[in-house]
Design an enzyme around this catalytic site. Structure first.
Site, short mmCIF file in Angstrom:
data_model
loop_
_atom_site.label_atom_id
_atom_site.label_comp_id
_atom_site.label_asym_id
_atom_site.label_seq_id
_atom_site.Cartn_x
_atom_site.Cartn_y
_atom_site.Cartn_z
N TYR A 81 0.84 -1.21 0.00
CA TYR A 81 0.00 0.00 0.00
C TYR A 81 0.87 1.25 0.00
O TYR A 81 0.61 2.21 -0.71
CB TYR A 81 -0.90 -0.01 1.23
CG TYR A 81 -1.93 1.09 1.21
CD1 TYR A 81 -3.17 0.91 0.61
CD2 TYR A 81 -1.67 2.32 1.81
CE1 TYR A 81 -4.11 1.91 0.57
CE2 TYR A 81 -2.61 3.34 1.77
CZ TYR A 81 -3.83 3.13 1.16
OH TYR A 81 -4.75 4.13 1.13
N PHE A 133 -9.14 19.30 -24.75
CA PHE A 133 -9.53 17.90 -24.86
C PHE A 133 -10.80 17.74 -24.03
O PHE A 133 -11.00 18.46 -23.06
CB PHE A 133 -8.41 16.95 -24.39
CG PHE A 133 -8.81 15.52 -24.59
CD1 PHE A 133 -8.95 15.01 -25.86
CD2 PHE A 133 -9.15 14.71 -23.51
CE1 PHE A 133 -9.41 13.72 -26.08
CE2 PHE A 133 -9.61 13.41 -23.72
CZ PHE A 133 -9.73 12.92 -25.00
N THR A 134 -11.64 16.78 -24.41
CA THR A 134 -12.98 16.68 -23.80
C THR A 134 -12.93 16.64 -22.27
O THR A 134 -13.60 17.42 -21.58
CB THR A 134 -13.70 15.42 -24.30
OG1 THR A 134 -12.82 14.30 -24.13
CG2 THR A 134 -14.08 15.54 -25.76
N ASP A 223 0.36 18.82 -21.41
CA ASP A 223 -0.33 17.52 -21.48
C ASP A 223 0.49 16.66 -22.44
O ASP A 223 0.46 16.88 -23.66
CB ASP A 223 -1.76 17.70 -21.98
CG ASP A 223 -2.50 16.37 -22.10
OD1 ASP A 223 -1.86 15.30 -22.02
OD2 ASP A 223 -3.73 16.39 -22.29
N LYS A 266 -1.78 6.16 -22.84
CA LYS A 266 -1.25 6.51 -24.17
C LYS A 266 0.28 6.52 -24.10
O LYS A 266 0.94 5.73 -24.72
CB LYS A 266 -1.78 7.87 -24.61
CG LYS A 266 -3.25 7.85 -24.92
CD LYS A 266 -3.78 9.24 -25.19
CE LYS A 266 -5.26 9.22 -25.47
NZ LYS A 266 -5.61 9.22 -26.88
N ARG A 389 -15.56 12.61 -33.58
CA ARG A 389 -14.85 13.76 -32.99
C ARG A 389 -15.39 15.00 -33.68
O ARG A 389 -14.74 15.64 -34.48
CB ARG A 389 -13.33 13.64 -33.17
CG ARG A 389 -12.68 12.49 -32.44
CD ARG A 389 -12.38 12.72 -30.96
NE ARG A 389 -13.50 12.64 -30.07
CZ ARG A 389 -13.38 12.42 -28.74
NH1 ARG A 389 -12.20 12.25 -28.20
NH2 ARG A 389 -14.43 12.41 -27.97
N PHE A 455 -21.16 12.19 -25.58
CA PHE A 455 -20.69 11.25 -26.61
C PHE A 455 -20.41 9.87 -26.03
O PHE A 455 -20.44 8.88 -26.74
CB PHE A 455 -19.43 11.79 -27.30
CG PHE A 455 -18.26 12.02 -26.39
CD1 PHE A 455 -18.11 13.22 -25.72
CD2 PHE A 455 -17.31 11.02 -26.20
CE1 PHE A 455 -17.04 13.43 -24.86
CE2 PHE A 455 -16.23 11.23 -25.36
CZ PHE A 455 -16.10 12.43 -24.68
N1 F0G Z 1 -5.30 14.33 -22.67
C1 F0G Z 1 -5.33 13.90 -23.93
C2 F0G Z 1 -4.60 14.66 -24.99
C3 F0G Z 1 -6.01 12.72 -24.25
O1 F0G Z 1 -6.01 12.31 -25.51
C4 F0G Z 1 -6.67 12.03 -23.22
C5 F0G Z 1 -7.43 10.82 -23.51
C6 F0G Z 1 -6.62 12.52 -21.92
C7 F0G Z 1 -5.93 13.68 -21.68
C8 F0G Z 1 -7.33 11.83 -20.79
O2 F0G Z 1 -6.65 10.68 -20.47
O3 F0G Z 1 -8.25 8.79 -20.96
O4 F0G Z 1 -6.31 8.49 -19.43
O5 F0G Z 1 -8.23 9.84 -18.74
N2 F0G Z 1 -7.79 10.46 -24.64
C9 F0G Z 1 -8.53 9.25 -24.98
C10 F0G Z 1 -8.83 9.24 -26.46
C11 F0G Z 1 -9.73 9.03 -24.16
O6 F0G Z 1 -9.47 8.28 -26.88
O7 F0G Z 1 -8.42 10.12 -27.20
P1 F0G Z 1 -7.41 9.38 -19.86
#
Ligand code: F0G
Length: 482
Positions: A81, A133-134, A223, A266, A389, A455
């Protein structure tokens, strides 16, 4: 991928410098079944079941193939832990690969964004960035702050051939800072700019933006989720960095930023998230949110074995033979589609191939979601799961009106080290077929619309019987083929 030259130049294709040692069986359902599954999933590719998909190109997140060395490292995970050796190994990898001395763990990228937003954003604040980003935007706006996008104009032009379409518009940034300095929580630089087609941002631009932040006392946040592809493009497209090693580039870049965070789903071919900084004061401000939201400071919600995989995977992001694979497969597919006249985002970026749905369906009303319609059509046509997208991925304005996306794209992601070139060729073939039959494709409308991140789980239906017509055309063109 290697630079091996083929004897017959006309057969030159990207050549893998790895081999596959674990495989997963795939299934391709008959088109009538695919039509049924698409409708059961509310015409939302997020709601399809993996077993019903042949080419899963939804995302590159958490679905990249691990290497033998990553798998081996997972066996030595120190599963305690608190105070685990695994955490020390990950810390050391971040130090070696990125040159950053401190980090906070989180379960994935958006968890890092949650912590950043909780720490620095308050109502009325603004967060400038090249592009949102979303999940980033959702966390910032949730706290009453606002996102302002300052990407250069070329970034929003699907056919601009500029090699770095993720660049900031520097004059606009300077003016924005002059007028809003007091309200800025932090500035965010997104590498491999996701929502404009995985387009890279140049080293020169990032360093200049970081310097502007320093001069104005603004916290710079990178990022780095898509930094792997961006690194490849810096090395291959930016003359000043051609002869620098990926590690030198990485160190120079990270040293310029106050904070670097990433989704390890990623970056690092694994699963997790990290917020990294050389600034102990900044880390201290964010630290208390880790045990509150994520988990104890030595794992932050990540599975310890995944942390081992990230530690090894980070070193692999410096290996050009690995990191060129995605961009070269994407380039291969884009060349083929472009030559056929299919509208794609160019030049080839990272992350995936992006089809320009507004050019597929120039007459489709924006509120019938062209990119969503193309996503449904691609699944029906080929068992290929892409990700909308476009406008469906946007949030409605606070007053409920639609916010139309600047680009209506269907993303066909290319997870790293996963697909073979013949599978990529299959996708290109089915895209060409949909392009030739685009007159058959109609729009979608919501039947269930969540108010946040709609989405992910919104459900839609076709506005008429266009999907049945598409299936009939497929049968007439392909006979009883799958
Ligand atoms: N920043 C970027 C540029 C991303 O592409 C993503 C995730 C995140 C932050 C968030 O990271 O998913 O680990 O919470 N992109 C995925 C995509 C979801 O399909 O493009 P996460």
């Amino acid at each position: 991928m290697s630079t091996v030259k083929f004897y017959k130049e006309e057969h030159q294709v990207p050549l893998e410098m790895h081999k596959v040692r674990i495989v997963q069986k795939l299934f391709l359902l008959p088109i009538e079944e695919r039509l049924k599954k698409m409708n059961e999933a509310g015409n939302n590719t997020f709601l399809l079941q993996n077993k019903d998909i042949y080419m899963d190109m939804l995302t590159d997140s958490g679905v990249n193939a691990m290497s033998d060395n990553q798998q081996a490292a997972m066996f030595q995970a120190d599963d305690s832990y608190a105070g685990s050796e695994t955490c020390n190994r990950l810390k050391k990898a971040i130090q070696d690969v990125m040159g950053i001395s401190g980090f906070l763990p989180a379960h994935q990228g958006r968890a890092c964004e949650n912590i950043l937003a909780e720490t620095f954003c308050k109502p009325g604040d603004v967060v400038p960035m090249n592009f949102h980003f979303t999940t980033t935007k959702a966390h910032i706006t949730r706290l009453g702050a606002e996102v302002v996008e300052l990407v250069a104009q070329k970034g929003l032009q699907a056919d601009s051939m500029d090699p770095f379409k993720g660049d900031f518009d520097i004059p606009r940034l300077k003016q924005f800072i002059q007028e809003n300095k007091e309200r800025i929580s932090f500035l965010r630089i997104e590498t491999g700019t996701n929502l404009i087609g995985g387009q890279p941002i140049s080293m020169a631009n990032m360093l200049e933006v970081a310097q502007i932040c320093k001069d104005n006392g603004i916290i710079s946040v990178m990022d780095a989720s898509l930094l792997q592809d961006n690194l490849y493009f810096i090395k291959t497209r930016e003359a000043a960095y051609k002869d620098k090693s990926t590690k030198e580039i990485m160190h120079e870049l990270c040293a310029a930023m106050d904070i670097t965070y990433f989704s390890a789903r990623k970056l690092g071919f694994a699963r997790g998230g990290c917020i990294c900084s050389n600034n102990a004061d900044l880390l201290l401000k964010m630290k208390e949110y880790v045990p509150l939201f994520e988990g104890f400071l030595t794992y932050g919600g990540m599975e310890v074995r995944s942390m081992e995989a990230i530690a090894v995977g980070l070193y692999e992001t410096l290996d050009m033979e690995y990191i060129s694979q995605g961009p070269l497969f994407i380039e291969h597919m884009i060349k083929e589609l472009d030559a056929y006249g299919v509208p794609v985002v160019k030049p080839a970026g990272g992350l995936g191939v992006h089809l320009d749905a507004s050019k597929f369906f120039p007459d489709m009303p924006h509120n019938q979601y062209p990119a969503g319609a193309l996503a449904a059509a691609m699944y029906i046509a080929g068992g290929i799961r892409g990700m909308e997208r476009g406008t469906i991925s946007e949030q409605r304005e606070p007053d409920g009106t639609e916010r139309y996306a600047e680009l209506e794209l269907l993303r066909l992601a290319v997870p790293r080290r996963v697909f073979t070139l013949s599978q990529i060729e299959y996708v290109a073939d089915r895209v060409k077929w949909v392009w030739d039959n685009r007159h058959l494709v109609g729009g979608l409308r919501f039947v269930e619309e969540p108010s946040v991140l709609r989405f992910f789980f919104g459900r839609l239906e076709p506005v008429n019987d266009w999907q049945e017509k598409l299936v009939a055309q497929f049968r007439s063109d392909f006979g009883d083929s799958l």
